[in-house]
Design a protein around this motif. Sequence first.
Motif, PDB file in Angstrom:
ATOM      1  N   ALA A  48      45.986 109.371  -0.705  1.00 49.86           N
ATOM      2  CA  ALA A  48      45.262 110.144   0.313  1.00 49.86           C
ATOM      3  C   ALA A  48      44.075 110.880  -0.297  1.00 49.86           C
ATOM      4  N   LEU A  49      44.232 111.395  -1.509  1.00 55.10           N
ATOM      5  CA  LEU A  49      43.138 112.087  -2.185  1.00 55.10           C
ATOM      6  C   LEU A  49      41.957 111.143  -2.411  1.00 55.10           C
ATOM      7  N   ASP A  50      42.255 109.865  -2.581  1.00 52.91           N
ATOM      8  CA  ASP A  50      41.185 108.866  -2.769  1.00 52.91           C
ATOM      9  C   ASP A  50      40.609 108.396  -1.442  1.00 52.91           C
ATOM     10  N   GLU A  51      41.466 108.261  -0.424  1.00 48.62           N
ATOM     11  CA  GLU A  51      41.039 107.686   0.851  1.00 48.62           C
ATOM     12  C   GLU A  51      40.224 108.658   1.703  1.00 48.62           C
ATOM     13  N   TYR A  52      40.599 109.936   1.668  1.00 47.44           N
ATOM     14  CA  TYR A  52      39.906 110.928   2.496  1.00 47.44           C
ATOM     15  C   TYR A  52      38.789 111.589   1.699  1.00 47.44           C
ATOM     16  N   ASP A  53      37.567 111.418   2.159  1.00 43.31           N
ATOM     17  CA  ASP A  53      36.410 111.960   1.446  1.00 43.31           C
ATOM     18  C   ASP A  53      36.481 113.479   1.320  1.00 43.31           C
ATOM     19  N   ASN A  54      37.025 114.151   2.322  1.00 43.42           N
ATOM     20  CA  ASN A  54      37.083 115.615   2.294  1.00 43.42           C
ATOM     21  C   ASN A  54      38.097 116.144   1.283  1.00 43.42           C
ATOM     22  N   LEU A  55      38.916 115.245   0.702  1.00 47.06           N
ATOM     23  CA  LEU A  55      39.901 115.664  -0.293  1.00 47.06           C
ATOM     24  C   LEU A  55      39.470 115.297  -1.715  1.00 47.06           C
ATOM     25  N   ALA A  56      38.221 114.929  -1.883  1.00 43.38           N
ATOM     26  CA  ALA A  56      37.754 114.444  -3.181  1.00 43.38           C
ATOM     27  C   ALA A  56      37.938 115.461  -4.304  1.00 43.38           C
ATOM     28  N   GLU A 100      47.960 115.171  11.271  1.00 39.28           N
ATOM     29  CA  GLU A 100      47.639 113.805  11.689  1.00 39.28           C
ATOM     30  C   GLU A 100      47.028 113.043  10.513  1.00 39.28           C
ATOM     31  N   ASP A 101      47.323 111.758  10.478  1.00 47.06           N
ATOM     32  CA  ASP A 101      46.907 110.903   9.358  1.00 47.06           C
ATOM     33  C   ASP A 101      46.135 109.704   9.918  1.00 47.06           C
ATOM     34  N   PRO A 102      44.880 109.910  10.335  1.00 45.39           N
ATOM     35  CA  PRO A 102      44.134 108.839  11.005  1.00 45.39           C
ATOM     36  C   PRO A 102      43.925 107.593  10.161  1.00 45.39           C
ATOM     37  N   LYS A 103      43.968 107.715   8.854  1.00 41.15           N
ATOM     38  CA  LYS A 103      43.821 106.546   7.987  1.00 41.15           C
ATOM     39  C   LYS A 103      45.168 105.869   7.697  1.00 41.15           C
ATOM     40  N   ALA A 104      46.236 106.424   8.249  1.00 42.87           N
ATOM     41  CA  ALA A 104      47.584 105.847   8.111  1.00 42.87           C
ATOM     42  C   ALA A 104      47.990 105.638   6.660  1.00 42.87           C
ATOM     43  N   VAL A 105      47.600 106.569   5.802  1.00 42.62           N
ATOM     44  CA  VAL A 105      47.964 106.479   4.389  1.00 42.62           C
ATOM     45  C   VAL A 105      49.479 106.599   4.218  1.00 42.62           C
ATOM     46  N   TYR A 106      50.098 107.437   5.036  1.00 40.56           N
ATOM     47  CA  TYR A 106      51.536 107.681   4.900  1.00 40.56           C
ATOM     48  C   TYR A 106      52.384 106.723   5.737  1.00 40.56           C
ATOM     49  N   GLY A 107      51.731 105.810   6.436  1.00 43.44           N
ATOM     50  CA  GLY A 107      52.465 104.826   7.219  1.00 43.44           C
ATOM     51  C   GLY A 107      53.082 105.437   8.463  1.00 43.44           C
ATOM     52  N   GLY A 108      53.857 104.624   9.158  1.00 43.87           N
ATOM     53  CA  GLY A 108      54.505 105.080  10.384  1.00 43.87           C
ATOM     54  C   GLY A 108      55.946 105.483  10.141  1.00 43.87           C
ATOM     55  N   LEU A 126      69.797 105.090   8.434  1.00 46.76           N
ATOM     56  CA  LEU A 126      69.238 106.144   9.293  1.00 46.76           C
ATOM     57  C   LEU A 126      67.845 105.717   9.736  1.00 46.76           C
ATOM     58  N   THR A 127      67.537 105.945  11.011  1.00 41.46           N
ATOM     59  CA  THR A 127      66.228 105.597  11.546  1.00 41.46           C
ATOM     60  C   THR A 127      65.443 106.873  11.866  1.00 41.46           C
ATOM     61  N   GLY A 128      64.141 106.695  12.112  1.00 42.36           N
ATOM     62  CA  GLY A 128      63.309 107.815  12.540  1.00 42.36           C
ATOM     63  C   GLY A 128      62.832 108.726  11.437  1.00 42.36           C
ATOM     64  N   ALA A 129      62.896 108.270  10.194  1.00 44.40           N
ATOM     65  CA  ALA A 129      62.405 109.085   9.080  1.00 44.40           C
ATOM     66  C   ALA A 129      60.871 109.055   9.045  1.00 44.40           C
ATOM     67  N   LYS A 130      60.296 110.031   8.340  1.00 46.58           N
ATOM     68  CA  LYS A 130      58.841 110.149   8.306  1.00 46.58           C
ATOM     69  C   LYS A 130      58.411 110.907   7.067  1.00 46.58           C
ATOM     70  N   ILE A 131      57.233 110.583   6.552  1.00 41.81           N
ATOM     71  CA  ILE A 131      56.641 111.347   5.457  1.00 41.81           C
ATOM     72  C   ILE A 131      55.198 111.701   5.816  1.00 41.81           C
ATOM     73  N   GLY A 132      54.649 112.729   5.149  1.00 39.64           N
ATOM     74  CA  GLY A 132      53.263 113.103   5.380  1.00 39.64           C
ATOM     75  C   GLY A 132      52.963 114.471   4.817  1.00 39.64           C
ATOM     76  N   LEU A 133      51.810 115.000   5.165  1.00 39.48           N
ATOM     77  CA  LEU A 133      51.435 116.351   4.761  1.00 39.48           C
ATOM     78  C   LEU A 133      51.862 117.320   5.862  1.00 39.48           C
ATOM     79  N   VAL A 134      52.484 118.410   5.451  1.00 39.77           N
ATOM     80  CA  VAL A 134      53.083 119.364   6.381  1.00 39.77           C
ATOM     81  C   VAL A 134      52.523 120.750   6.129  1.00 39.77           C
ATOM     82  N   VAL A 135      52.289 121.488   7.209  1.00 35.50           N
ATOM     83  CA  VAL A 135      51.780 122.863   7.109  1.00 35.50           C
ATOM     84  C   VAL A 135      52.544 123.747   8.090  1.00 35.50           C
ATOM     85  N   PRO A 136      52.560 125.074   7.850  1.00 35.69           N
ATOM     86  CA  PRO A 136      53.110 125.987   8.864  1.00 35.69           C
ATOM     87  C   PRO A 136      52.292 125.898  10.142  1.00 35.69           C
TER      88      PRO A 136
END
Length: 291
Positions: A159-167, A213-221, A114-124
């Motif tokens: 992501a908790l380590d990479e993003y300063d605002n999530l420290a 959006e994941d500007p640091k690309a922690v979750y990949g493409g 299967l193609t087109g899968a994705k992972i990341g942080l999701v919100v309503p």
Amino acid sequence: MKLKTLSKLGMALGLGFLLAACSGDDSNKSKGDSKDVNLAYVEWDTEIASTHVVGQVLEDLGYNVTLTPLDNAIMWEAVSKGEADGMVAAWLPHTHASQYEKYKDNLDELGENLTGAKIGLVVPSYMDVNSIEDLKNQADHTITGIEPGAGITAATEKALDEYDNLADWNLLTSSSGAMTTALAKAIKDKEEIIVTGWSPHWKFAKYDLKYLEDPKAVYGGEETINTFVRKGLKEDQPDVYSVLDNFHWTADDLETIMLEVMDGKDPKDAAKDWVEANSDKVAEWTKDVKK
């Protein structure tokens, strides 16, 4: 603590059942005439659906199929050691990257199913935030996650380590089911919630959600879901190998089954109904099976 203890117990029991199911098969497999097949999978909604469908196709061909849910890492290890015959549940190149590097030399890789899968942080969608970098104090500084051993859990810890605002944020690990239950409750009450998400998944059909959006690309493409089998399966059970090698479908196919299971249908029944309704696709998967 109770959740972690139950999770570990479930993993141990699952592996025990898998080993017991395989213990008497080795001699038959070496002869190439065994009708017993073990498919391992991780208990994500996507993999429950896909593994039951493949299992149903093999059952219809006359095989005795065992479907064994395992922790992610144990699933990879089981197939690499020949304790399971295969899996259709490998997310690459990011989610299962560490398991792939560890076990790939002891596996036969059959490519994507299967193609087109994705992972990341999701919100309503009603939440007024669009990027991980914009998170401040939403949801009490908590991300609701799934199993501790999942690849998306490791990515979120990064992501908790990479993003300063999530420290000072916390990742609450539990299970896929607990995560979707928490999501449903939050949406019903119009509360803030941030979850570890992936697609395809029925929650995107049921709720109005968005990836941050994941500007640091922690979750990949974009990801693909891939099939792997044990070494020697092609020689031992060529028909099983060919079905797994030919298995390929779409996100729409997968989400159809996931929605039915979410609405209460037994996964085996949902898989059986889908197989009966999609004989053309099944015919493609089984076209190389010797009659």
